[in-house]
Design a protein around this motif. Sequence first.
Motif, PDB file in Angstrom:
ATOM      1  N   UNK A 146      -4.245  -3.099 -20.087  1.00 59.42           N
ATOM      2  CA  UNK A 146      -4.808  -1.769 -19.924  1.00 59.42           C
ATOM      3  C   UNK A 146      -3.631  -0.719 -19.734  1.00 59.42           C
ATOM      4  N   UNK A 147      -4.128   0.043 -20.721  1.00 58.74           N
ATOM      5  CA  UNK A 147      -3.303   1.381 -21.008  1.00 58.74           C
ATOM      6  C   UNK A 147      -3.978   2.608 -20.358  1.00 58.74           C
ATOM      7  N   UNK A 148      -3.645   2.799 -19.270  1.00 56.40           N
ATOM      8  CA  UNK A 148      -4.455   3.952 -18.337  1.00 56.40           C
ATOM      9  C   UNK A 148      -5.750   3.245 -17.886  1.00 56.40           C
ATOM     10  N   UNK A 149      -6.662   4.339 -17.352  1.00 58.60           N
ATOM     11  CA  UNK A 149      -7.979   3.723 -16.917  1.00 58.60           C
ATOM     12  C   UNK A 149      -8.867   3.993 -18.009  1.00 58.60           C
ATOM     13  N   UNK A 150      -9.969   3.082 -17.867  1.00 56.05           N
ATOM     14  CA  UNK A 150     -11.060   3.071 -18.869  1.00 56.05           C
ATOM     15  C   UNK A 150     -11.742   4.437 -19.037  1.00 56.05           C
ATOM     16  N   UNK A 151     -11.914   5.272 -20.287  1.00 53.26           N
ATOM     17  CA  UNK A 151     -12.437   6.327 -20.692  1.00 53.26           C
ATOM     18  C   UNK A 151     -13.731   6.221 -20.881  1.00 53.26           C
ATOM     19  N   UNK A 152     -14.590   6.909 -19.828  1.00 48.82           N
ATOM     20  CA  UNK A 152     -16.058   6.760 -20.034  1.00 48.82           C
ATOM     21  C   UNK A 152     -16.733   8.073 -20.576  1.00 48.82           C
ATOM     22  N   UNK A 153     -15.949   8.819 -21.265  1.00 44.60           N
ATOM     23  CA  UNK A 153     -16.653  10.089 -21.965  1.00 44.60           C
ATOM     24  C   UNK A 153     -16.328  10.268 -23.218  1.00 44.60           C
ATOM     25  N   UNK A 154     -16.937  10.291 -24.168  1.00 46.00           N
ATOM     26  CA  UNK A 154     -16.880  10.398 -25.638  1.00 46.00           C
ATOM     27  C   UNK A 154     -16.555  12.011 -25.804  1.00 46.00           C
ATOM     28  N   UNK A 155     -15.731  12.304 -26.742  1.00 46.89           N
ATOM     29  CA  UNK A 155     -15.021  11.435 -27.543  1.00 46.89           C
ATOM     30  C   UNK A 155     -14.017  10.670 -26.501  1.00 46.89           C
ATOM     31  N   UNK A 156     -13.535   9.392 -27.016  1.00 46.84           N
ATOM     32  CA  UNK A 156     -12.787   8.249 -26.410  1.00 46.84           C
ATOM     33  C   UNK A 156     -11.135   8.506 -26.720  1.00 46.84           C
ATOM     34  N   UNK A 157     -10.423   8.870 -25.886  1.00 47.98           N
ATOM     35  CA  UNK A 157      -8.997   8.845 -26.086  1.00 47.98           C
ATOM     36  C   UNK A 157      -8.018   9.145 -24.900  1.00 47.98           C
ATOM     37  N   UNK A 158      -6.940   8.591 -25.088  1.00 49.45           N
ATOM     38  CA  UNK A 158      -5.993   8.950 -24.082  1.00 49.45           C
ATOM     39  C   UNK A 158      -4.780   9.731 -24.528  1.00 49.45           C
ATOM     40  N   UNK A 159      -3.714  10.124 -23.596  1.00 50.38           N
ATOM     41  CA  UNK A 159      -2.388  10.493 -24.076  1.00 50.38           C
ATOM     42  C   UNK A 159      -1.416   9.478 -23.444  1.00 50.38           C
ATOM     43  N   UNK A 160      -0.859   8.831 -24.391  1.00 52.38           N
ATOM     44  CA  UNK A 160      -0.022   7.930 -24.199  1.00 52.38           C
ATOM     45  C   UNK A 160       1.510   8.256 -24.048  1.00 52.38           C
ATOM     46  N   UNK A 161       2.321   8.125 -22.902  1.00 50.26           N
ATOM     47  CA  UNK A 161       3.714   8.176 -22.791  1.00 50.26           C
ATOM     48  C   UNK A 161       4.535   6.803 -23.207  1.00 50.26           C
ATOM     49  N   UNK A 162       4.775   7.430 -24.578  1.00 49.28           N
ATOM     50  CA  UNK A 162       5.430   5.956 -25.200  1.00 49.28           C
ATOM     51  C   UNK A 162       6.674   5.623 -24.322  1.00 49.28           C
ATOM     52  N   UNK A 163       7.463   6.530 -23.681  1.00 49.81           N
ATOM     53  CA  UNK A 163       8.696   5.929 -22.966  1.00 49.81           C
ATOM     54  C   UNK A 163       8.588   4.962 -22.045  1.00 49.81           C
ATOM     55  N   UNK A 164       7.140   4.542 -21.746  1.00 53.04           N
ATOM     56  CA  UNK A 164       6.853   3.504 -20.684  1.00 53.04           C
ATOM     57  C   UNK A 164       6.834   2.350 -21.307  1.00 53.04           C
ATOM     58  N   UNK A 165       7.094   2.165 -22.639  1.00 56.32           N
ATOM     59  CA  UNK A 165       6.966   1.012 -23.490  1.00 56.32           C
ATOM     60  C   UNK A 165       8.591   0.854 -23.986  1.00 56.32           C
ATOM     61  N   UNK A 166       8.737  -0.486 -24.151  1.00 50.66           N
ATOM     62  CA  UNK A 166      10.031  -0.722 -24.696  1.00 50.66           C
ATOM     63  C   UNK A 166       9.987  -0.196 -26.367  1.00 50.66           C
ATOM     64  N   UNK A 167      11.108  -0.123 -26.799  1.00 44.92           N
ATOM     65  CA  UNK A 167      11.194   0.293 -28.285  1.00 44.92           C
ATOM     66  C   UNK A 167      11.017  -0.986 -29.028  1.00 44.92           C
ATOM     67  N   UNK A 168      10.301  -0.692 -30.035  1.00 46.56           N
ATOM     68  CA  UNK A 168       9.863  -1.957 -30.869  1.00 46.56           C
ATOM     69  C   UNK A 168       8.342  -2.047 -31.305  1.00 46.56           C
TER      70      UNK A 168
END
Length: 206
Positions: A146-168
């Motif tokens: 899971x990447x953040x909490x479930x989005x229950x309101x349309x339009x469906x989207x989140x803002x992802x902090x890619x620095x929390x994932x390793x490069x690759x």
Amino acid sequence: ITVTVSNDLTAPVISAVTASSITGTSAAISWTTDEAANSQVEYGLTTLYGSSTILDTTLVTAHSQNITGLTSATTYNYRVLSRDASGNLATGANQTFTTLDTIAPAVSLTAPTGGATVSGTTTTVSATASDNVAVSGVQFKLDGVNLQAEDTVSPYGITWDTTTAINGSHTLTATARDAAGNTTTSTGITVTVSNDLTAPVISAVT
């Protein structure tokens, strides 16, 4: 001579009408009568019905008819009919049942695009989702987690902090859920996380 005419002019008494074993496409209707009678059910989307089961001419007091070919997540009106050996017809009151929602939502990722290289703290991850009744929520996942909490309101989207994932290389998916618990997971897209993790090199200090 005196004769007594005694004809059965009384229709059966219907009771205990029940809809059970309801699925997305079928239901079982049962009822009882106080005398042996045949069995049939009329049904439809309104009280005009429009459809009926095949008449079962067997004279019984415990009746059961299966209705098939129904539409998922739909409310149906129905009534039972029983005619005794003398031809007296009893018609039950209108009743309703609702078929189960067995149709899963449709979902697809809309951002980022497959093959994209992403970086930074504000990458948009979005999806479109639809359902025959309603979408309850969309859960975004990174490599199945899971990447953040479930989005229950349309339009469906989140803002992802890619620095929390390793490069690759990583795989993004979106799972849509409806109120009945039906789920669908989108086709995954592959993105490359590329954040600058190298500190500046200091030189020529004087």
